[in-house]
Design a protein around this motif. Structure first.
Motif, PDB file in Angstrom:
ATOM      1  N   GLU A   1       6.437  12.633  17.741  1.00 38.20           N
ATOM      2  CA  GLU A   1       5.020  12.649  17.392  1.00 38.20           C
ATOM      3  C   GLU A   1       4.717  13.788  16.414  1.00 38.20           C
ATOM      4  O   GLU A   1       4.001  13.591  15.424  1.00 38.20           O
TER       5      GLU A   1
ATOM      6  N   ILE B   1       6.262  12.972  12.872  1.00 38.05           N
ATOM      7  CA  ILE B   1       5.527  11.939  12.135  1.00 38.05           C
ATOM      8  C   ILE B   1       4.183  12.459  11.650  1.00 38.05           C
ATOM      9  O   ILE B   1       3.798  12.261  10.489  1.00 38.05           O
ATOM     10  N   GLU B   2       3.446  13.157  12.511  1.00 34.54           N
ATOM     11  CA  GLU B   2       2.137  13.680  12.111  1.00 34.54           C
ATOM     12  C   GLU B   2       2.278  14.776  11.069  1.00 34.54           C
ATOM     13  O   GLU B   2       1.402  14.946  10.210  1.00 34.54           O
TER      14      GLU B   2
ATOM     15  N   MET C   1       2.694  12.726   7.842  1.00 34.47           N
ATOM     16  CA  MET C   1       1.500  11.965   7.473  1.00 34.47           C
ATOM     17  C   MET C   1       0.343  12.875   7.082  1.00 34.47           C
ATOM     18  O   MET C   1      -0.489  12.522   6.248  1.00 34.47           O
TER      19      MET C   1
ATOM     20  N   ALA D   1       9.170   4.258  12.965  1.00 36.53           N
ATOM     21  CA  ALA D   1       7.713   4.441  13.039  1.00 36.53           C
ATOM     22  C   ALA D   1       7.183   5.155  11.803  1.00 36.53           C
ATOM     23  O   ALA D   1       6.098   4.828  11.300  1.00 36.53           O
ATOM     24  N   LEU D   2       7.941   6.105  11.292  1.00 39.04           N
ATOM     25  CA  LEU D   2       7.518   6.849  10.104  1.00 39.04           C
ATOM     26  C   LEU D   2       7.427   5.913   8.896  1.00 39.04           C
ATOM     27  O   LEU D   2       6.442   5.955   8.141  1.00 39.04           O
TER      28      LEU D   2
ATOM     29  N   GLU E   1       6.982   2.659   8.903  1.00 39.11           N
ATOM     30  CA  GLU E   1       5.863   1.720   9.095  1.00 39.11           C
ATOM     31  C   GLU E   1       4.528   2.384   8.776  1.00 39.11           C
ATOM     32  O   GLU E   1       3.650   1.773   8.155  1.00 39.11           O
ATOM     33  N   ARG E   2       4.350   3.642   9.170  1.00 43.90           N
ATOM     34  CA  ARG E   2       3.104   4.362   8.899  1.00 43.90           C
ATOM     35  C   ARG E   2       2.938   4.606   7.398  1.00 43.90           C
ATOM     36  O   ARG E   2       1.854   4.396   6.837  1.00 43.90           O
TER      37      ARG E   2
ATOM     38  N   LYS F   1       1.863   1.649   4.992  1.00 45.90           N
ATOM     39  CA  LYS F   1       0.485   1.172   5.012  1.00 45.90           C
ATOM     40  C   LYS F   1      -0.268   1.614   3.761  1.00 45.90           C
ATOM     41  O   LYS F   1      -1.219   0.958   3.346  1.00 45.90           O
ATOM     42  N   ASP F   2       0.144   2.751   3.194  1.00 47.89           N
ATOM     43  CA  ASP F   2      -0.581   3.304   2.043  1.00 47.89           C
ATOM     44  C   ASP F   2       0.286   3.569   0.816  1.00 47.89           C
ATOM     45  O   ASP F   2      -0.246   3.739  -0.277  1.00 47.89           O
TER      46      ASP F   2
END
Length: 306
Positions: free
Chosen positions: A254, A257-258, A261, A284-285, A287-288, A291-292
């Motif tokens: 967590e 990744i944060e 991001m 997960a990284l 996929e996040r 998105k952008d």
């Protein structure tokens, strides 16, 4: 009638006919894109809303060597021709011309590179490798699954010991750069010492990949002007980063990744290493981020294409 006079008259007649036909043809072409056509005038009026200026590569005061980016201009005549069939203005039918920058990265003096162009909605993974061989296969499997190409900066001594991993990375289409030899502090070296260190790593990487090394990431991000000059003399760009996972400190998934991001931006270069938490966080990284942003290898990020 005198034959010569008759022949001369024929030649003059054909000449005048040719001029007339050319005039008619030119007049038709002009009329087809004339300013009296409402659609043509509309394209002229709106074209600035869709055009983008090219920007030259430059050495930024903070971010150092920064790539330029191509511009695009509206081809009014070609756009009109496509839209005329529909009878109305349609942005999807605009035809563009590419406008290349006048100054490219190769034209600039030696300087490190931290990021891609800030107008480019792409980021790139930079994976520094001098240990963590047990996590590389899993990371490559994830990158392949998500169709992501990364740039692996591999230490020469590591490559010598783990040839199969280097070849696996290349076979999967990733970019291979140099991380020097034996993870030495490049900032403590003279230009000659740095050059020798880089040559030693390059020779090993070339023997394994049969490709010239074009990119160099200093171990621990430690470098000086002599480092950059030595890399430049060997035809390599010195690469740093703008977003750091700090994965070597083994944060939680967590947090990692944060951390990424929260600092992500156009043209970002994301530093990571082959660690357990990076391997676990990668799906997960990706996929996040997707998105952008697009995720591309370093050569694509630093290209002038939009």
């Amino acid at each position: 009638m005198n034959f010569k006079i008759w022949a001369a008259g024929c030649i003059i007649s054909f000449f005048l006919l040719g001029i007339s036909l050319a005039f008619i043809s030119t007049s038709d072409r002009t009329a087809s894109v004339s300013g009296t056509d409402d659609l043509y005038e509309e394209i002229l009026a709106k074209k600035k809303d869709y055009e983008k200026k090219s920007e030259n590569a430059a050495v930024d005061r903070v971010w150092k060597k920064t790539p330029g980016i191509k511009g695009k201009s509206v081809d009014v005549a070609a756009s009109y021709k496509k839209m005329k069939k529909e009878g109305k203005f349609d942005p999807d039918l605009i035809v563009y011309k590419t406008v290349n920058p006048k100054v490219s990265l190769k034209d600039l003096p030696p300087s490190p590179i931290y990021r891609g162009h800030p107008d480019k909605d792409m980021v790139s993974f930079l994976i520094n490798v001098s240990w963590g061989e047990e996590y590389i296969p899993e990371m490559i499997k994830t990158l392949t699954k998500y169709n992501v190409k990364a740039t692996f900066f591999i230490d020469g001594a590591f490559a010598k010991q783990h040839k199969e991993l280097v070849q696996m990375i290349q076979e999967e289409g990733h970019t291979i750069g140099s991380h020097g030899y034996l993870h030495k502090d490049m900032a403590a070296m003279s230009e000659q010492e740095a050059s020798e260190n880089l040559k030693q790593a390059n020779d090993i990487l070339f023997a394994l990949t049969n490709e010239k090394v074009q990119w160099f990431a200093p171990p621990s991000g430690s470098f000086n002007n002599s480092t950059v000059q030595a890399a430049d003399q060997l035809g390599m760009e010195t690469i740093l980063w703008t977003v750091d996972t700090i994965d070597w400190k083994q944060p939680t998934q967590e947090v990692l990744i944060e951390r990424v991001m929260g600092k992500l931006h156009n043209g970002a270069t994301i530093l990571m290493h082959p660690t357990q938490v990076t391997a676990d966080s990668l799906p997960a990284l990706i996929e996040r981020i997707k998105k952008d942003y697009r995720i591309g290898p370093l050569p694509v990020l630093l290209s002038e294409d939009r």
